[in-house]
Write a protein that holds these residues in place. Structure first.
Motif, PDB file in Angstrom:
ATOM      1  N   GLN A  16       0.820  -1.211   0.000  1.00  0.00           N
ATOM      2  CA  GLN A  16       0.000   0.000   0.000  1.00  0.00           C
ATOM      3  C   GLN A  16       0.851   1.257   0.000  1.00  0.00           C
ATOM      4  O   GLN A  16       0.331   2.363   0.056  1.00  0.00           O
ATOM      5  N   CYS A  17       2.169   1.096  -0.006  1.00  0.00           N
ATOM      6  CA  CYS A  17       3.050   2.260   0.049  1.00  0.00           C
ATOM      7  C   CYS A  17       3.528   2.628  -1.351  1.00  0.00           C
ATOM      8  O   CYS A  17       4.201   1.839  -2.011  1.00  0.00           O
ATOM      9  N   PRO A  18       3.184   3.829  -1.810  1.00  0.00           N
ATOM     10  CA  PRO A  18       3.552   4.227  -3.175  1.00  0.00           C
ATOM     11  C   PRO A  18       5.060   4.209  -3.412  1.00  0.00           C
ATOM     12  O   PRO A  18       5.497   3.771  -4.478  1.00  0.00           O
ATOM     13  N   THR A  19       5.860   4.661  -2.464  1.00  0.00           N
ATOM     14  CA  THR A  19       7.301   4.705  -2.730  1.00  0.00           C
ATOM     15  C   THR A  19       7.894   3.295  -2.757  1.00  0.00           C
ATOM     16  O   THR A  19       8.812   3.015  -3.508  1.00  0.00           O
ATOM     17  N   SER A  29      10.034   1.987   2.569  1.00  0.00           N
ATOM     18  CA  SER A  29       8.721   1.402   2.841  1.00  0.00           C
ATOM     19  C   SER A  29       8.305   1.852   4.236  1.00  0.00           C
ATOM     20  O   SER A  29       9.141   2.314   5.007  1.00  0.00           O
ATOM     21  N   PRO A  30       7.020   1.728   4.557  1.00  0.00           N
ATOM     22  CA  PRO A  30       6.596   2.113   5.909  1.00  0.00           C
ATOM     23  C   PRO A  30       7.327   1.312   6.988  1.00  0.00           C
ATOM     24  O   PRO A  30       7.804   1.869   7.976  1.00  0.00           O
ATOM     25  N   ARG A  33      10.797   2.589   7.286  1.00  0.00           N
ATOM     26  CA  ARG A  33      10.865   3.927   7.888  1.00  0.00           C
ATOM     27  C   ARG A  33      10.600   3.841   9.385  1.00  0.00           C
ATOM     28  O   ARG A  33      11.256   4.519  10.182  1.00  0.00           O
ATOM     29  N   CYS A  58       9.104  10.014   1.832  1.00  0.00           N
ATOM     30  CA  CYS A  58       7.774   9.550   2.245  1.00  0.00           C
ATOM     31  C   CYS A  58       6.753  10.631   1.914  1.00  0.00           C
ATOM     32  O   CYS A  58       6.969  11.805   2.167  1.00  0.00           O
ATOM     33  N   LEU A  59       5.643  10.232   1.317  1.00  0.00           N
ATOM     34  CA  LEU A  59       4.623  11.192   0.912  1.00  0.00           C
ATOM     35  C   LEU A  59       3.771  11.663   2.072  1.00  0.00           C
ATOM     36  O   LEU A  59       3.020  12.626   1.948  1.00  0.00           O
ATOM     37  N   GLY A  60       3.841  10.932   3.179  1.00  0.00           N
ATOM     38  CA  GLY A  60       2.927  11.240   4.279  1.00  0.00           C
ATOM     39  C   GLY A  60       1.490  10.939   3.904  1.00  0.00           C
ATOM     40  O   GLY A  60       0.548  11.512   4.452  1.00  0.00           O
ATOM     41  N   CYS A  61       1.303  10.009   2.963  1.00  0.00           N
ATOM     42  CA  CYS A  61      -0.043   9.728   2.453  1.00  0.00           C
ATOM     43  C   CYS A  61      -0.855   8.880   3.425  1.00  0.00           C
ATOM     44  O   CYS A  61      -2.060   8.819   3.350  1.00  0.00           O
ATOM     45  N   ARG A  62      -0.164   8.201   4.313  1.00  0.00           N
ATOM     46  CA  ARG A  62      -0.770   7.374   5.354  1.00  0.00           C
ATOM     47  C   ARG A  62      -1.538   6.170   4.820  1.00  0.00           C
ATOM     48  O   ARG A  62      -2.391   5.614   5.505  1.00  0.00           O
ATOM     49  N   GLY A  63      -1.200   5.763   3.601  1.00  0.00           N
ATOM     50  CA  GLY A  63      -1.769   4.531   3.074  1.00  0.00           C
ATOM     51  C   GLY A  63      -1.405   3.370   3.987  1.00  0.00           C
ATOM     52  O   GLY A  63      -2.176   2.435   4.182  1.00  0.00           O
ATOM     53  N   CYS A  64      -0.223   3.464   4.572  1.00  0.00           N
ATOM     54  CA  CYS A  64       0.252   2.397   5.466  1.00  0.00           C
ATOM     55  C   CYS A  64      -0.605   2.326   6.720  1.00  0.00           C
ATOM     56  O   CYS A  64      -0.821   1.255   7.270  1.00  0.00           O
ATOM     57  N   PHE A  74       1.190   5.931  11.922  1.00  0.00           N
ATOM     58  CA  PHE A  74       2.358   6.333  11.148  1.00  0.00           C
ATOM     59  C   PHE A  74       2.457   7.842  10.952  1.00  0.00           C
ATOM     60  O   PHE A  74       3.522   8.432  11.093  1.00  0.00           O
TER      61      PHE A  74
HETATM   62  S1  SF4 Z   1       2.877   7.610   4.464  1.00  0.00           S
HETATM   63 FE1  SF4 Z   1       3.223   5.404   4.565  1.00  0.00          FE
HETATM   64  S2  SF4 Z   1       2.391   4.615   2.658  1.00  0.00           S
HETATM   65 FE2  SF4 Z   1       2.622   6.830   2.376  1.00  0.00          FE
HETATM   66  S3  SF4 Z   1       4.659   7.077   1.447  1.00  0.00           S
HETATM   67 FE3  SF4 Z   1       4.929   7.280   3.650  1.00  0.00          FE
HETATM   68  S4  SF4 Z   1       5.445   5.223   4.330  1.00  0.00           S
HETATM   69 FE4  SF4 Z   1       4.590   5.009   2.299  1.00  0.00          FE
END
Ligand code: SF4
Ligand code: SF4
Lengths: 410, 481
Positions: A16-19, A29-30, A33, A58-64, A74
């Motif tokens: 689920q982590c874009p990067t 990866s989450p 990190r 990290c995008l800070g998208c919180r998909g993780c 996260f």
């Molecule tokens: S917030 Fe989580 S899912 Fe999104 S880029 Fe960062 S580590 Fe990956």
């Protein structure tokens, strides 16, 4: 940091982590990190520029966070660690801190943005933009080129104006709604704010958009500039002190930050404020709205700070489905970040472009002619990504589609 | 056998700069898999993008006498994908393409880094799926599944990974690239595929896998039965099997586990029951309807408190999400834990569960249970708090006692997780010296210089010539591992 200990290293968050999807590397990866943040918290390694680099990416998208069965928070762990890094002045030479600082000094200040607008308008209106884009004049200037490519059409002087007070219309009165106008939204997409107010009014709300409201500080929070963030948050809370029943955000990034004021400010007033915050889709989902036919095929991309940050997924879709004639087709992996992520696409253009390309490819597969997303940054990012792919789709806020379909009672 | 700067340069020449992780921060994140107890930092990590690159890496390392540790998604539970002796870790995550889907021959060829579930996702619309479904299938790689010969809930009916592998490509420890097996059903000579599945990277790097695809069943029915004691649930399992029914899956969850799952995932498991059985039937509609009636009767005969049938796909998916992410929710109930993977003959299930309750009481420790009851494959999670002095020792002791109890009942030290670093030391309990020597010689055929994943799978044994050495703890006191 108890939150770090909650990670059981299961890896369920990785896909689920874009990067991670792009790089396939553990430290991007989450799980990786978190491992690094924990190693630093435990004193196994220092907070180094290399470590900062992996967090910067990290995008800070919180998909993780959505994926994690163990409940690792996260987002707040990242923000707290970024805060530490920021305070100690640790910088990775690979990260574009210059652009970040520039943007953080620009977006939140309405007067500075307002000063910039006429110049941008001139740039676009005079044909200069076409010339610059056509000749690739900015090609050698990475930073400028990225910003230029993202620039939406700057609204003309005569765009829809948002009054400080919009009276309720039709329907049964539902109370007073305070509207957050946002920094990017108010300058680049003022129509969305006007449409939001119109819809709220049609739904029975009296809408107040306090003139003195400033920036919500979301960008600062997400980059770990916690002191600046707290100052902005306090000011914003104060500007909504009047009596409102609900505080409405139509930008996912802002809404998500507003809902966390209680957590970061640790004071009862901020907590009470956060309790009242709702995304526009949450407010409208069960409202009576007279909607007319709109025969279009639409797909929906989840803004990260809606789906992951606020757990709002069903409401925007339900709203779109209520529009007669509108066909909603699901977008594959719609909750994978498009690469916008606040100012991320300006400071990490490489990764952002790749994520944008992947999103645009998925959009192409849907065959939809319109993509709806509840955040101005995502709209800009997908607009650019689709343009780059030669894909002719319109990217809009769901509110704009609702407004198009709205048949106001006389 | 340490890694020199020259070697890193040469590796960079093979996989490019973006394919090499040499920073301390980067390498550190590769020091363990899900069994975080065992840590070993690789000297460098490489991420090849093709079998050719992988082969070049192996040849280079062989020449330099440097150990190689393969890694997929790093979700293993046995300390398999960590580097106790340092060396070069080869991460397969960038080799994740589906190379061919051949519906006519009901098979697919994939790269090893492909995530298990993605294969079924890609073939479901055409009516096919890849049956082995380890609980980690949403993230674990097919290469990792092959290397550990992974099982999963539905392996009760469909068989474990090895039953679904038609062939594979491997770069052996000698640097040769070989293809074994293939689409043809009957092949002359040795069944090398069978030998190579489950080798845990000790033979070489798996670089492509040809898997069997199965037709999706006509219908699926998922039942949930709750019981007031673990014994009742265990007896029910034995009775279902004795009745000649082979459910697609037959899982047991105990109260502690259910509480954690409900807290984390809200999957809809009944709270308060001491044990719940998750029973899935699949196949022709008429057949599973008849089986469901028989199972319901057996459950009631064994004092089931409640019987429920998942009403739709969404409900079923949620129950399975809860089951499959069980390992991930452990963090909600305990700071640290040990996970067993022992197996008993399934007729001995009630007996071993009684033994387990006694052991947990004796050591004053909470056990959480979620396991493949139908196979007799136990996964007790022994919860402990490393910050409480003495608890780790008690947990280890309980773990040993449980393992011996299983072996005494005619069981095995590991069911589906593999051996890795964690269980290598336990193999002598189960195998004679001659057996172990034979395995060590077989290993040498593939990996003459002993560079492939040293320290894993086989125990330290004079005849193996292996330097098995547990990693010395490098952490400051009090660090949670
Ligand atoms: S917030 Fe989580 S899912 Fe999104 S880029 Fe960062 S580590 Fe990956
Ligand atoms: S899913 Fe949660 S517990 Fe598992 S590795 Fe990711 S953050 Fe850690």
């Amino acid at each position: 940091m108890e939150g770090l200990r909650a990670c059981v290293h299961c890896g369920i968050c990785l896909p689920q982590c874009p990067t991670y999807r792009v790089l396939g590397e553990e430290m991007d990866s989450p799980r990786g990190r978190i491992y690094l943040m924990r190693a630093a918290a435990d004193g196994r390694i220092a907070l180094t520029p290399t470590l900062a680099r992996h967090l910067d990416l990290c995008l800070g998208c919180r998909g993780c966070e959505t994926a994690c069965p163990s409940g690792v928070p996260f987002g707040s762990l990242l923000e707290a660690t970024r805060g530490q890094i920021e305070r100690r002045g640790i910088r990775s030479p690979e990260s574009d801190q210059g652009t970040l600082s520039l943007l953080l000094a620009l977006f939140p200040y309405p007067d500075r943005m307002a000063a910039l607008l006429p110049a941008l308008r001139l740039y676009q209106g005079s044909g200069l933009q076409a010339l610059v884009r056509g000749l690739g004049l900015l090609a050698p200037f990475r930073r400028l080129r990225t910003m230029e490519a993202l620039l939406p059409r700057v609204p003309g002087v005569g765009s829809a104006r948002l009054e400080e007070l919009t009276p309720a219309r039709g329907g049964k009165p539902r109370g007073r709604a305070g509207l957050l106008v946002g920094c990017v939204q108010r300058f680049f997409y003022p129509d969305v704010n006007a449409q939001t107010a119109r819809l709220l009014a049609a739904a029975g709300y009296e809408v107040v958009a306090p003139r003195e409201q400033g920036c919500c500080g979301a960008l600062h929070l997400h980059s770990g500039r916690l002191d600046d963030f707290r100052a902005m948050a306090k000011q914003l809370v104060a500007s909504f002190r009047g009596d409102v029943d609900v505080i409405v955000a139509n930008a996912a990034g802002c809404g998500s930050a507003l809902k966390e004021y209680g957590h970061w400010l640790q004071d009862p007033e901020a907590e009470a404020f956060s309790q009242k915050v709702k995304d526009i889709s949450e407010v409208l989902v069960d409202a009576d709205l007279p909607l007319g036919e709109l025969p279009v095929t639409v797909t929906y991309q989840d803004a990260c700070h809606l789906a992951h940050g606020q757990k709002v997924r069903a409401e925007p879709r339900a709203l779109l489905r209520r529009i007669p004639g509108l066909k909603l087709v699901e977008l594959a992996e719609s909750d994978l970040c498009c690469g916008s992520a606040g100012v991320y696409n300006l400071v990490e253009p490489g990764m952002a472009a790749e994520l944008g390309r992947r999103t645009a490819e998925r959009i192409r597969e849907t065959g939809a002619s319109i993509v709806a997303a509840g955040n101005p940054g995502c709209i800009m990012q997908m607009d650019r990504a689709c343009r780059a792919l030669g894909l002719n789709v319109e990217i809009v806020h769901p509110v704009s589609l609702l407004a198009r379909a709205l048949r106001e009672a006389p | 056998m340490s890694v020199e700067a020259g070697l890193i340069r040469a590796l960079t020449g093979i996989v490019g700069r973006a394919g090499v992780v040499a920073t301390l921060e980067g390498r550190l994140t590769y020091e363990c898999d899900m069994h975080t107890f065992y840590k070993g930092i690789p000297d460098v990590v490489v991420l090849p993008e093709s079998a050719e690159q992988a082969a070049a890496v192996v040849r280079l390392c062989r020449g330099a006498h440097v150990p190689i540790v393969p890694r997929g998604s790093g979700t293993g539970l046995i300390g398999g994908a960590m580097a106790p002796q340092g060396g070069v870790m080869v991460s397969m995550t960038r080799m994740n393409r589906i190379l061919e889907v051949d519906i006519a021959n009901r098979c697919a060829t994939v790269e090893p880094g492909l995530i298990n579930l993605w294969l079924s996702n890609a073939t479901r619309e055409r009516g096919y799926f890849f049956a082995p479904d380890p609980s980690s299938q949403m993230v674990s790689s097919i290469g990792g599944n092959v290397s550990t010969n992974a099982g999963g809930p539905h392996c009760l009916k469909y068989g474990i990974t090895v039953n679904h592998i038609l062939g594979l490509q491997m770069v052996t420890g000698a640097g040769e690239v070989v293809w074994v097996g293939g689409k043809a059903q009957d092949r002359p000579g040795y069944d090398l595929t069978g030998v190579m599945v489950g080798a845990e990277g000790t033979f070489g790097l798996v670089t492509a896998v040809m898997v069997r695809l199965l037709h999706l069943p006509e219908d699926v029915k998922t039942l949930l039965a709750s019981f007031s004691t673990i014994e009742d649930a265990s007896e029910t399992v034995s009775a279902i099997i004795a009745d000649g029914i082979v459910p697609a899956a037959l899982e047991m969850l105990d109260e502690v586990m259910i509480r954690a799952i409900e807290e984390g995932i809200h999957a809809g498991y009944p709270k308060g029951a001491s044990a719940v059985l998750l029973i899935e039937l699949d196949g022709p509609r008429a057949e599973i309807e008849a089986q469901a009636v028989r199972i319901e009767k057996i459950c009631r005969d064994h004092l089931a408190l409640e019987l429920r049938v998942a009403q739709n796909d969404a409900e079923r998916a949620l129950l399975w999400k809860g089951r499959k992410e069980a390992a991930g929710v452990i963090g909600r109930i305990t700071p640290s834990w040990l996970l067993q993977d022992a197996v008993v003959p399934r007729s001995k299930l009630p007996q071993v569960m009684r033994e387990m309750l006694a052991i947990s009481a004796r050591h004053r420790l909470v056990f959480a249970n979620v396991f493949h009851a139908g196979d007799g494959n136990l996964h007790p999670i022994i919860c402990y708090d490393d910050r409480v002095p003495g608890e780790l020792d008690r947990a280890k002791q309980a773990n040993e006692e449980l393992l011996h109890a299983c072996l005494q009942l005619g069981g095995s030290v590991t069911g589906e997780h593999g051996v890795g670093l964690d269980k290598a030391k336990n193999l002598p309990y189960q195998f004679a010296d001659a057996d172990l020597n034979f395995m060590a010689r077989l290993r040498r055929v593939f990996d003459p210089d002993g560079i492939m994943n040293p320290g894993k799978l086989l125990p330290d044994h004079p005849a193996c010539g292996e330097g098995f050495r547990p990693v010395a703890p490098t952490l400051p006191g009090g660090t949670w591992v």
